[in-house]
Design a protein around this motif. Structure first.
Motif: not given
Length: 358
Positions: A67-79, A354-358, A54-62
């Motif tokens: 990031x300023x790119x359109x990455x809402x999907x990445x945020x959602x997956x990591x959260x 699940x695996x992160x989908x970029x 969970x430390x790694x997932x939370x670090x990835x979410x933060x």
């Protein structure tokens, strides 16, 4: 990772995260860092190292939030992944906050479904089965048929668990909830519990888990209906074919064997010799106490206490009093406490991160 060799992937991923962190933000490696942290978190999950995961997932979410790119999907997956691990650890307030964040940032139907599943599961576990019922029909309509049916089955199974256990497994309302599963809800048809009919869900880890969860629920209710044994035996057949790994899927073997032992014993009126054999087989697959994290300690304790109750029902219960006491002592060590264990939290099923989908 693709071959399931998660332990071997840990060290390369740890080094990769250090490299990505060293080059961020100078080289704009924030997205790569979030991806590595997600992969590292999944490996740690499959190794049963939940807090590190969970430390790694939370670090990835933060990281994704910066990031300023359109990455809402990445945020959602990591959260959602971080919230899923917190749920396993019983950290419901953290899981609740992350589930809400996953819902807010979801950009695909499947992400929305996963986030809502987590949100409702957390609320049910916190409030003893009472949760605001989410409408997922609009979320799953554009998913492919198998994914749609699987998501729907997970939802219906968790709601059945909540409905039965919030009333008490032996009360009339519990029987009504099970009857609805067969007559109205469609869950029985999905899992292949209707006599003479093939399951609507293809073989999968989810089908294996849901069949076991429904069977365990029936065993807890003390039901002698044929569907209880059928669901447990079918789950074991799925397990044998799929050979699942990981700290939440692999325990379905001993959980299902133990429930089948309870069903076979029929409250002391059934085949007690066979039931004992099933319990002993289940106990052979328990994790070492030093490896217990999350719900595995509770699952292990529930199995040992069920076996102790079986021995108490036998004709030689007085002669086996020492064995019964040892089982109860061992169960206390696994659970870390005495008293009733939360069956509702133990029976809710959520898919692994699940695996992160970029």
């Amino acid at each position: 990772m693709a071959e399931g060799r998660y332990g071997e992937a840990l060290e390369p991923l740890r080094r990769a995260s250090e490299v990505a962190a060293a080059y961020f933000p100078q080289m704009g490696a924030g997205l790569q860092l979030a991806a590595v942290q997600s992969a590292y978190g999944r490996c740690l999950w499959y190794e049963g190292r939940f807090q590190e995961s969970v430390n790694q997932f939370e670090a990835g979410f933060q990281q994704a939030q910066q990031l300023n790119t359109g990455n809402r999907a990445i945020q959602s997956q990591l959260a959602q992944a971080a919230g899923r691990v917190h749920f396993e650890l019983g950290s419901f307030s953290n899981a609740e906050a992350l589930a809400a964040e996953a819902c807010r940032t979801a950009s695909t139907s499947l992400q929305h479904v996963r986030a809502l599943q987590l949100q409702e599961a957390v609320e049910a576990a916190q409030e003893n089965g009472i949760a605001q019922r989410q409408d997922i029909s609009s979320c799953i309509v554009d998913l492919d048929e198998v994914t749609r049916r699987t998501a729907d089955a997970v939802w219906r199974c968790n709601r059945l668990v909540s409905d039965v256990l919030r009333h008490g497994p032996t009360e009339a309302a519990a029987s009504e909830a099970v009857a609805e599963m067969f007559q109205v809800d469609g869950l029985a048809a999905m899992l292949g519990l209707e006599e003479g009919k093939d399951p609507k869900l293809p073989q999968s880890f989810e089908r294996m888990a849901l069949r076991s969860s429904v069977g365990q629920l029936g065993a807890l209710m003390g039901s002698e209906e044929p569907w209880v044994r059928q669901s447990l035996v079918s789950s074991l057949a799925d397990f044998d074919e799929l050979q699942p790994a990981g700290p939440t899927l692999k325990p379905f073997l001993y959980r299902t064997l133990g429930a089948l032992g309870t069903v076979t014993a029929r409250g002391g009126q059934g085949d007690l010799l066979t039931a004992e054999g099933l319990f002993n087989s289940a106990i052979d697959h328990l994790p070492r106490q030093s490896q217990v994290q999350g719900r595995s300690g509770m699952w292990s304790a529930q199995l040992l206490l069920s076996y102790a109750r079986l021995l108490e029902q036998g004709r030689r219960s007085e002669q086996r009093a020492g064995e019964i006491e040892r089982l109860r002592t061992r169960a206390k060590a696994y659970a870390g406490c005495e008293g009733d264990l939360p069956h509702l939290w133990s029976l809710i099923f959520l898919p692994p991160p699940e695996a992160l989908k970029l």
